[in-house]
Write a protein that holds these residues in place. Structure first.
Motif, short mmCIF file in Angstrom:
data_model
loop_
_atom_site.label_atom_id
_atom_site.label_comp_id
_atom_site.label_asym_id
_atom_site.label_seq_id
_atom_site.Cartn_x
_atom_site.Cartn_y
_atom_site.Cartn_z
N SER A 45 0.44 -1.25 -0.03
CA SER A 45 0.01 0.04 0.23
C SER A 45 1.18 1.41 -0.62
O SER A 45 0.83 2.98 -0.58
CB SER A 45 -0.98 -0.18 1.15
OG SER A 45 -2.04 -0.86 1.02
N GLN A 88 -8.68 0.05 -0.57
CA GLN A 88 -9.13 -1.11 0.58
C GLN A 88 -10.89 -0.74 0.51
O GLN A 88 -10.59 -1.46 0.66
CB GLN A 88 -8.31 -0.99 1.05
CG GLN A 88 -8.10 -3.09 1.68
CD GLN A 88 -6.75 -2.66 2.21
OE1 GLN A 88 -5.97 -1.99 2.49
NE2 GLN A 88 -6.63 -4.16 2.95
N ASP A 164 -6.01 -1.16 -4.93
CA ASP A 164 -5.45 -1.56 -3.87
C ASP A 164 -6.14 -2.14 -2.76
O ASP A 164 -7.20 -2.14 -2.42
CB ASP A 164 -5.13 -0.15 -2.12
CG ASP A 164 -3.97 -1.32 -1.37
OD1 ASP A 164 -4.14 -2.46 -1.31
OD2 ASP A 164 -3.98 -0.65 -0.64
MG LIG Z 1 -2.23 -2.35 1.96
#
Ligand SMILES: [Mg+2]
Ligand SMILES: Nc1ncnc2c1ncn2[C@@H]1O[C@H](COP(=O)(O)OP(=O)(O)O)[C@@H](O)[C@H]1O
Length: 232
Positions: A45, A88, A164
């Protein structure tokens, strides 16, 4: 042409106590589809955030779409014009409607409010959620929210799409649908697509798999690491 060129990139947190990226060297070609894999905490990330100009490095250089990402004054503009970021956690704004969420990235594009709305409906139609335009994000399922996040990420016609763990919390049917949408964009618009995932099945869909471990690239899916080592 390379759309991403990273040289000796270091990034730490908490005054250097946490070393998230330890000397990353990486190039990604314009229009390429790559995946980034690695265990939790390996720096995936952080690397994606750096490419998306969401964070500034400690040292080293990172050039994305011809722009050196070291001038923090220019980062907002750069991000708004070039990047579509799917996080995410889909971080939709909870107290405004789905269609309003999608229009946010369009504010830098100089469109009239009517054109913004038309474009937002087209994007929502593409992800199969036209009928949900007027409702608040918390009335949607996880998969639907992720589709809204994708529509929003595409609202500025990005040349680089960063995702992500875009399918992290989704069932397999929804997850293949979302991947298909991202890959279509890459194929139809020649957008560069970079997907972070811990799912090897997802990773394998890419042209190239980049493997990260402890903040270093241990395999770049080509011979660039080998070349950089023999050049020293
Ligand atoms: Mg991550
Ligand atoms: N904002 C932050 N503050 C402090 N530590 C962080 C921050 N973001 C990430 N880290 C740490 O940096 C390392 C890499 O994290 P991350 O890039 O999120 O890994 P991954 O995405 O591969 O799970 C981890 O040790 C993580 O705890």
């Amino acid at each position: 042409m390379n759309v991403v060129e990273i040289k000796d990139l270091y990034k730490s947190y908490e005054n250097g106590k946490i070393k998230a990226l330890n000397g990353i060297n990486l190039t990604i070609a314009d229009g390429e589809f790559v995946s980034i894999i690695g265990p939790s905490g390996s720096g995936k990330s952080t690397l994606l955030n750096m490419i998306g100009a969401l964070d500034v490095q400690d040292s080293g250089s990172i050039n994305v779409a011809g722009q050196d990402l070291d001038d923090s004054k220019k980062l907002n503009e750069f991000r708004a014009k070039k990047i579509g970021f799917i996080f995410q956690l889909h971080n939709l704004i909870p107290n405004i409607s789905v269609v309003d969420n999608i229009e946010i990235p369009m504010y830098t594009q100089g469109l009239s409010s009517k054109d913004m709305r038309l474009k937002a409906f087209k994007l929502l139609d593409d992800v199969g959620l036209k009928d949900k335009a007027g409702i608040l994000p918390n009335k949607l399922s996880g998969g639907e929210r992720q589709r809204v996040a994708i529509a929003r990420a595409l609202a500025n016609d990005p040349s680089i799409i960063l995702a992500d763990e875009p399918t992290g919390s989704l069932d397999s049917k929804t997850s293949s649908k979302i991947l298909r949408q991202l890959i279509d964009l890459h194929e139809n618009n020649n957008a560069t697509l970079i997907i972070v995932t811990h799912d090897m099945e997802v990773a394998k869909l890419a042209d190239r798999v980049i493997e990260v471990l402890d903040g270093e690239i241990v395999s770049a899916g080509d011979d660039s690491l080998f070349n950089s080592k023999i050049n020293i």
